[in-house]
Design a protein around this motif. Structure first.
Motif, PDB file in Angstrom:
ATOM      1  N   SER A 126      38.542  25.235  38.334  1.00 39.82           N
ATOM      2  CA  SER A 126      38.807  26.299  39.308  1.00 39.82           C
ATOM      3  C   SER A 126      40.219  26.857  39.158  1.00 39.82           C
ATOM      4  N   GLY A 127      41.200  25.961  38.965  1.00 46.57           N
ATOM      5  CA  GLY A 127      42.577  26.425  38.818  1.00 46.57           C
ATOM      6  C   GLY A 127      42.778  27.248  37.561  1.00 46.57           C
ATOM      7  N   CYS A 128      42.176  26.827  36.448  1.00 48.46           N
ATOM      8  CA  CYS A 128      42.324  27.576  35.194  1.00 48.46           C
ATOM      9  C   CYS A 128      41.679  28.957  35.295  1.00 48.46           C
ATOM     10  N   LEU A 129      40.477  29.016  35.876  1.00 47.76           N
ATOM     11  CA  LEU A 129      39.806  30.315  35.998  1.00 47.76           C
ATOM     12  C   LEU A 129      40.525  31.222  36.993  1.00 47.76           C
ATOM     13  N   SER A 130      41.224  30.618  37.949  1.00 45.10           N
ATOM     14  CA  SER A 130      41.937  31.401  38.944  1.00 45.10           C
ATOM     15  C   SER A 130      43.275  31.920  38.428  1.00 45.10           C
ATOM     16  N   MET A 131      43.991  31.088  37.650  1.00 46.16           N
ATOM     17  CA  MET A 131      45.383  31.380  37.336  1.00 46.16           C
ATOM     18  C   MET A 131      45.624  31.917  35.926  1.00 46.16           C
ATOM     19  N   LEU A 132      44.722  31.629  34.988  1.00 46.09           N
ATOM     20  CA  LEU A 132      44.986  31.968  33.590  1.00 46.09           C
ATOM     21  C   LEU A 132      44.221  33.211  33.150  1.00 46.09           C
ATOM     22  N   PRO A 133      44.783  34.006  32.249  1.00 46.71           N
ATOM     23  CA  PRO A 133      44.100  35.228  31.789  1.00 46.71           C
ATOM     24  C   PRO A 133      42.875  34.932  30.933  1.00 46.71           C
ATOM     25  N   GLU A 134      42.861  33.765  30.270  1.00 47.64           N
ATOM     26  CA  GLU A 134      41.729  33.382  29.429  1.00 47.64           C
ATOM     27  C   GLU A 134      41.360  31.926  29.704  1.00 47.64           C
ATOM     28  N   ILE A 135      40.096  31.595  29.497  1.00 42.27           N
ATOM     29  CA  ILE A 135      39.659  30.215  29.644  1.00 42.27           C
ATOM     30  C   ILE A 135      40.315  29.378  28.550  1.00 42.27           C
ATOM     31  N   PRO A 136      40.999  28.280  28.901  1.00 45.01           N
ATOM     32  CA  PRO A 136      41.691  27.475  27.887  1.00 45.01           C
ATOM     33  C   PRO A 136      40.721  26.814  26.925  1.00 45.01           C
ATOM     34  N   PRO A 137      41.208  26.430  25.731  1.00 43.46           N
ATOM     35  CA  PRO A 137      40.308  25.954  24.673  1.00 43.46           C
ATOM     36  C   PRO A 137      39.514  24.708  25.036  1.00 43.46           C
TER      37      PRO A 137
END
Length: 304
Positions: A126-137
């Motif tokens: 949830s934090g990655c999809l909320s805060m980052l421009p791309e889904i991390p690897p």
């Protein structure tokens, strides 16, 4: 005479993953201190779908849940349970935080290799999809192996997701971060006694979600928002009474800061009433910051 209608079993497995130590071993304890509120919420939501027979009157949901921090998880047993009676089912990896993600990924891969649907949710996704421009690897790699991502809070969504899973129509991503549910009159977090006995604090509930501040180190505001959403005093009484009925007397209130919950005083007043006027015996811990002593009546009511 009509033949007996055929009933379908649909297995739902909920696992709260542990994490690895520096040597790569899974960290586990005979008993652990902090209960998993994510596990309690998701278990209660699936239980509600089960009781309402939301997948159909001819579908029996078989629910199994565990917290790996104090219970052994055998993916072989999980796969075997699901493959029995037709092999229909899904596995939820619940409440996965960043330090737990590598372990969750390994569990997901083992289960996906058997052709079983896996959904992973929690603060890392949830934090990655909320805060980052791309889904991390590391998350993208799981997606490539067919693992479903769930970002956000599951209230009012779990029946639809289980319906998609039962029909074989799961979407790659369920991103509902912007659709935060009102917590009042929702299904309340609840775990059965056989799970909570593995916790020192026994069980947990969140009396509220969200935080009005903007601390740069915290993911709370990016996942649960900056609006204070809270449960009612009636909700809290219901949680306490339901747990007391199954012999659970200790609670951990998992708000990021209960003193910041706009409904803290009515909740405390109800808990005081239950203890002082109705004679119910229970104990609780709560998360608060050191400035809570400045709030009028807070310390006195917490003690009562």
């Amino acid at each position: 005479m009509d033949p007996t209608p055929t009933r379908t079993k649909f297995h739902v497995e909920i696992i709260k993953p542990s994490h690895y130590d520096d040597d790569g071993y899974v960290i586990q304890w005979l008993r652990t201190f902090v209960p998993s509120n994510s596990l309690a919420c998701l278990h209660a939501l699936v239980k509600n779908v089960q009781e309402r027979r939301a997948l159909g009157d001819d579908v029996d949901i078989v629910l199994h849940a565990c917290d790996e921090i104090h219970a052994l998880v055998s993916t072989k047993k999980v796969i075997r349970r699901i493959r029995q009676n037709g092999g229909r089912g899904i596995v939820f990896l619940a409440g996965v935080q960043t330090n737990q993600f590598p372990r969750a990924a390994d569990l997901a891969r083992e289960i996906r290799a058997a052709g079983i649907d896996v959904v992973i949710g929690g603060f890392h996704v949830s934090g990655c999809l909320s805060m980052l421009p791309e889904i991390p690897p590391e998350i993208r790699a799981l997606q490539d192996e067919g693992v479903i991502l769930f970002a956000g809070e599951a209230e009012q969504r779990i029946a639809g997701l289980l319906t998609d899973a039962y029909r074989g129509e799961l979407k790659p991503v369920y991103n509902i971060l912007k659709d935060q549910p009102d917590l009042q009159n929702q299904v309340l977090p609840m775990l059965p006694r056989e799970i909570v006995r593995g916790y020192f604090s026994e069980t947990s509930f969140d009396a509220g979600r969200g935080c009005p501040f903007q601390c740069t180190f915290c993911t709370i505001i990016n996942v649960q928002g900056r609006k204070s959403r809270h449960r009612t005093a009636d909700d809290v009484e219901q949680v306490i009474r339901a747990n007391l009925a199954q012999g659970v007397h200790k609670f951990f209130i998992t708000d990021d800061d209960f003193a910041r919950n706009k409904n803290w005083e009515p909740i405390f007043d109800r808990m005081i009433e239950l203890r002082e006027q109705k004679g119910l015996t229970f104990k609780f811990l709560m998360q608060v910051d050191t400035q809570c002593y400045k709030i009028p009546r807070f310390i006195d009511k917490a003690a009562r």
